[in-house]
Design a protein around this motif. Sequence first.
Motif, short mmCIF file in Angstrom:
data_model
loop_
_atom_site.label_atom_id
_atom_site.label_comp_id
_atom_site.label_asym_id
_atom_site.label_seq_id
_atom_site.Cartn_x
_atom_site.Cartn_y
_atom_site.Cartn_z
N ARG A 166 36.77 90.40 23.78
CA ARG A 166 38.17 90.85 23.81
C ARG A 166 38.60 91.18 25.24
NH1 ARG A 166 37.65 95.19 19.76
NH2 ARG A 166 36.79 94.01 18.07
N ARG A 167 37.75 91.89 25.96
CA ARG A 167 38.06 92.26 27.35
C ARG A 167 38.23 91.00 28.19
NH1 ARG A 167 40.63 95.06 30.92
NH2 ARG A 167 39.52 95.30 32.86
N LEU A 168 37.39 90.00 27.98
CA LEU A 168 37.47 88.75 28.72
C LEU A 168 38.80 88.05 28.45
CD1 LEU A 168 36.05 86.75 30.60
CD2 LEU A 168 34.97 85.75 28.59
N GLU A 169 39.24 88.05 27.21
CA GLU A 169 40.51 87.42 26.86
C GLU A 169 41.68 88.15 27.52
OE1 GLU A 169 43.07 84.67 25.67
OE2 GLU A 169 40.89 84.54 25.52
N VAL A 170 41.64 89.47 27.53
CA VAL A 170 42.69 90.25 28.18
C VAL A 170 42.73 89.93 29.68
CG1 VAL A 170 43.37 92.61 28.85
CG2 VAL A 170 42.71 92.11 26.49
N LEU A 171 41.56 89.85 30.29
CA LEU A 171 41.49 89.53 31.72
C LEU A 171 42.03 88.13 32.01
CD1 LEU A 171 37.99 91.01 32.61
CD2 LEU A 171 40.23 91.94 33.23
N ARG A 172 41.71 87.18 31.14
CA ARG A 172 42.20 85.81 31.33
C ARG A 172 43.72 85.76 31.25
NH1 ARG A 172 37.57 82.88 27.73
NH2 ARG A 172 36.08 82.57 29.43
N ILE A 173 44.30 86.50 30.32
CA ILE A 173 45.76 86.53 30.18
C ILE A 173 46.38 87.15 31.43
CG2 ILE A 173 47.66 87.61 28.92
CD1 ILE A 173 45.86 87.30 26.38
N GLU A 174 45.82 88.26 31.88
CA GLU A 174 46.34 88.90 33.09
C GLU A 174 46.20 87.99 34.30
OE1 GLU A 174 45.93 93.04 35.65
OE2 GLU A 174 44.79 92.82 33.80
N ARG A 229 44.33 91.15 43.62
CA ARG A 229 44.12 91.57 42.23
C ARG A 229 43.59 90.41 41.40
NH1 ARG A 229 42.50 94.81 38.47
NH2 ARG A 229 43.60 94.56 36.52
N LYS A 230 44.14 89.22 41.64
CA LYS A 230 43.71 88.03 40.91
C LYS A 230 42.22 87.73 41.19
CE LYS A 230 44.79 83.16 40.42
NZ LYS A 230 45.50 82.04 41.00
N LEU A 231 41.80 87.89 42.43
CA LEU A 231 40.39 87.67 42.78
C LEU A 231 39.48 88.70 42.11
CD1 LEU A 231 40.61 86.73 46.55
CD2 LEU A 231 39.91 85.26 44.67
N ARG A 232 39.93 89.96 42.06
CA ARG A 232 39.14 90.99 41.38
C ARG A 232 38.99 90.68 39.90
NH1 ARG A 232 42.04 96.23 43.10
NH2 ARG A 232 43.34 94.76 44.12
N LEU A 233 40.07 90.20 39.29
CA LEU A 233 40.00 89.81 37.88
C LEU A 233 39.01 88.67 37.68
CD1 LEU A 233 43.76 89.91 36.82
CD2 LEU A 233 41.95 91.50 36.14
N LYS A 234 39.05 87.71 38.58
CA LYS A 234 38.15 86.56 38.48
C LYS A 234 36.69 87.02 38.59
CE LYS A 234 37.36 81.98 40.36
NZ LYS A 234 37.78 80.98 41.33
N ASP A 235 36.42 87.95 39.50
CA ASP A 235 35.07 88.49 39.64
C ASP A 235 34.64 89.21 38.37
OD1 ASP A 235 34.92 87.49 42.21
OD2 ASP A 235 35.35 89.41 43.17
N GLU A 236 35.53 90.02 37.80
CA GLU A 236 35.20 90.75 36.58
C GLU A 236 34.97 89.79 35.42
OE1 GLU A 236 36.87 94.41 33.81
OE2 GLU A 236 37.86 93.99 35.70
N MET A 237 35.78 88.73 35.35
CA MET A 237 35.59 87.74 34.30
C MET A 237 34.24 87.06 34.44
SD MET A 237 39.37 85.97 33.71
CE MET A 237 39.32 85.09 35.22
N ALA A 238 33.83 86.75 35.66
CA ALA A 238 32.54 86.11 35.90
C ALA A 238 31.39 87.01 35.46
CB ALA A 238 32.39 85.74 37.37
N ILE A 239 31.50 88.30 35.72
CA ILE A 239 30.46 89.25 35.32
C ILE A 239 30.34 89.29 33.79
CG2 ILE A 239 29.88 91.71 35.23
CD1 ILE A 239 31.10 91.87 38.10
N ILE A 240 31.47 89.38 33.12
CA ILE A 240 31.46 89.43 31.65
C ILE A 240 30.92 88.13 31.08
CG2 ILE A 240 32.91 89.58 29.58
CD1 ILE A 240 34.66 91.57 31.14
N GLU A 241 31.32 87.00 31.64
CA GLU A 241 30.81 85.71 31.17
C GLU A 241 29.30 85.63 31.34
OE1 GLU A 241 33.27 83.09 33.45
OE2 GLU A 241 34.84 83.02 31.92
N ASP A 242 28.79 86.17 32.44
CA ASP A 242 27.33 86.18 32.65
C ASP A 242 26.63 87.01 31.58
OD1 ASP A 242 27.46 84.53 34.84
OD2 ASP A 242 27.29 86.14 36.31
N TRP A 243 27.25 88.15 31.19
CA TRP A 243 26.66 88.97 30.13
C TRP A 243 26.68 88.26 28.80
CZ3 TRP A 243 29.84 93.92 31.59
CH2 TRP A 243 29.21 94.57 32.63
N LEU A 244 27.73 87.49 28.53
CA LEU A 244 27.88 86.84 27.24
C LEU A 244 27.02 85.59 27.09
CD1 LEU A 244 31.73 87.16 26.69
CD2 LEU A 244 29.92 88.39 25.47
N VAL A 245 26.75 84.92 28.20
CA VAL A 245 25.96 83.67 28.15
C VAL A 245 24.53 84.00 28.56
CG1 VAL A 245 25.71 81.35 29.07
CG2 VAL A 245 27.99 82.29 28.69
#
Length: 65
Positions: free
Chosen positions: A8-16, A44-60
């Motif tokens: 869910r957090r990843l989806e919110v980050l992708r939308i933002e 801000r966009k770069l920070r979101l991208k970094d956070e998305m990458a971290i979450i994706e690493d946790w999920l995969v």
Amino acid sequence: MDETELTRRLEVLRIEHRDLDAAINALSEAGSSDQMQLARLKKRKLRLKDEMAIIEDWLVPDIIA
């Protein structure tokens, strides 16, 4: 956080991230002279991208080939 919350957090980050991309493009195309605002949005966009990458690493899970 469990996997569902991370997803869910990843989806919110992708939308933002998409929204920020649209805002950056709109400001750029409008010929905005507010470079500080553009820089803030891009940062801000770069920070979101970094956070998305971290979450994706946790999920995969890591797969060693």
